[in-house]
Design a protein around this motif. Structure first.
Motif, short mmCIF file in Angstrom:
data_model
loop_
_atom_site.label_atom_id
_atom_site.label_comp_id
_atom_site.label_asym_id
_atom_site.label_seq_id
_atom_site.Cartn_x
_atom_site.Cartn_y
_atom_site.Cartn_z
N PRO A 239 -1.31 2.03 -4.11
CA PRO A 239 -1.29 1.90 -2.66
C PRO A 239 -0.27 0.84 -2.23
O PRO A 239 0.03 -0.09 -2.97
CB PRO A 239 -2.71 1.47 -2.30
CG PRO A 239 -3.20 0.77 -3.51
CD PRO A 239 -2.51 1.43 -4.69
N CYS A 240 0.26 1.00 -1.00
CA CYS A 240 1.23 0.05 -0.46
C CYS A 240 1.15 0.03 1.06
O CYS A 240 0.64 0.96 1.68
CB CYS A 240 2.64 0.41 -0.91
SG CYS A 240 3.24 1.99 -0.27
N GLN A 241 1.62 -1.06 1.63
CA GLN A 241 1.71 -1.16 3.08
C GLN A 241 2.94 -0.37 3.53
O GLN A 241 4.02 -0.54 2.97
CB GLN A 241 1.83 -2.63 3.52
CG GLN A 241 0.61 -3.45 3.21
CD GLN A 241 -0.61 -2.93 3.96
OE1 GLN A 241 -0.62 -2.89 5.17
NE2 GLN A 241 -1.62 -2.51 3.22
N PHE A 242 2.76 0.49 4.53
CA PHE A 242 3.84 1.38 4.95
C PHE A 242 3.85 1.49 6.47
O PHE A 242 2.87 1.93 7.07
CB PHE A 242 3.66 2.76 4.32
CG PHE A 242 4.87 3.63 4.43
CD1 PHE A 242 5.86 3.58 3.47
CD2 PHE A 242 5.02 4.48 5.52
CE1 PHE A 242 6.99 4.38 3.58
CE2 PHE A 242 6.15 5.29 5.63
CZ PHE A 242 7.13 5.22 4.66
N PRO A 243 4.97 1.08 7.12
CA PRO A 243 5.05 1.20 8.58
C PRO A 243 5.50 2.61 8.99
O PRO A 243 6.42 3.17 8.41
CB PRO A 243 6.10 0.16 8.96
CG PRO A 243 6.97 0.07 7.75
CD PRO A 243 6.10 0.35 6.56
N ILE A 244 4.84 3.15 10.00
CA ILE A 244 5.20 4.45 10.55
C ILE A 244 5.51 4.23 12.02
O ILE A 244 4.70 3.66 12.75
CB ILE A 244 4.05 5.46 10.40
CG1 ILE A 244 3.74 5.67 8.92
CG2 ILE A 244 4.38 6.77 11.09
CD1 ILE A 244 2.47 6.43 8.66
N LYS A 245 6.70 4.67 12.47
CA LYS A 245 7.10 4.48 13.86
C LYS A 245 7.24 5.83 14.53
O LYS A 245 7.89 6.74 14.00
CB LYS A 245 8.43 3.74 13.95
CG LYS A 245 8.89 3.48 15.38
CD LYS A 245 10.22 2.78 15.44
CE LYS A 245 10.01 1.32 15.17
NZ LYS A 245 11.22 0.52 15.45
N ILE B 12 0.11 1.14 7.77
CA ILE B 12 -1.09 1.62 7.08
C ILE B 12 -1.03 1.23 5.61
O ILE B 12 0.03 0.86 5.10
CB ILE B 12 -1.25 3.15 7.20
CG1 ILE B 12 -0.12 3.87 6.45
CG2 ILE B 12 -1.32 3.58 8.64
CD1 ILE B 12 -0.39 5.34 6.19
N THR B 13 -2.16 1.36 4.94
CA THR B 13 -2.18 1.26 3.50
C THR B 13 -2.06 2.69 2.99
O THR B 13 -3.03 3.46 3.02
CB THR B 13 -3.49 0.62 3.00
OG1 THR B 13 -3.60 -0.69 3.58
CG2 THR B 13 -3.51 0.52 1.48
N ALA B 14 -0.87 3.05 2.58
CA ALA B 14 -0.60 4.40 2.11
C ALA B 14 -1.13 4.56 0.69
O ALA B 14 -0.96 3.67 -0.15
CB ALA B 14 0.89 4.69 2.14
N THR B 15 -1.77 5.70 0.43
CA THR B 15 -2.36 5.93 -0.88
C THR B 15 -1.61 6.97 -1.71
O THR B 15 -1.81 7.04 -2.91
CB THR B 15 -3.83 6.36 -0.75
OG1 THR B 15 -3.89 7.52 0.07
CG2 THR B 15 -4.66 5.25 -0.12
N SER B 16 -0.75 7.78 -1.05
CA SER B 16 -0.01 8.80 -1.80
C SER B 16 1.12 9.37 -0.95
O SER B 16 1.10 9.26 0.28
CB SER B 16 -0.94 9.94 -2.21
OG SER B 16 -1.38 10.65 -1.07
#
Length: 87
Positions: free
Chosen positions: A10-16, A62-66
């Protein structure tokens, strides 16, 4: 099709997402993203109006999981008529 990615989950990933400011775009974007993850908090959302206030950008981290999760979020956001662009 390959599922290769440089991200480590998992990683932190910004979505705009961007769209017209005349709709409650922030609530719309949150609703769509929450269909795919429960890692959204008030602190993970930021908004920014355009210079003239016509458009609004909403960034949700978000905390992206995949990769399939991210693909599904982008597809749902891109498919909504009020959302003009997703980054």
């Amino acid at each position: 099709m390959s599922e290769e990615t440089l991200l480590v989950f998992p990683c932190q990933f910004p979505i705009k997402a961007m769209g017209k400011a005349d709709v409650e775009l922030d609530l719309l974007v949150l609703d769509i993203i929450r269909r795919h993850t429960d890692s959204v908090t008030k602190d993970s959302v930021s908004t920014r109006p355009s210079k003239n206030g016509t458009y609004l950008s909403v960034t949700v981290t978000i905390t992206a999981t995949s990769k399939p999760q991210l693909d599904a979020i982008y597809q749902d956001l891109s498919g909504h008529p009020h959302i003009l662009m997703v980054l």
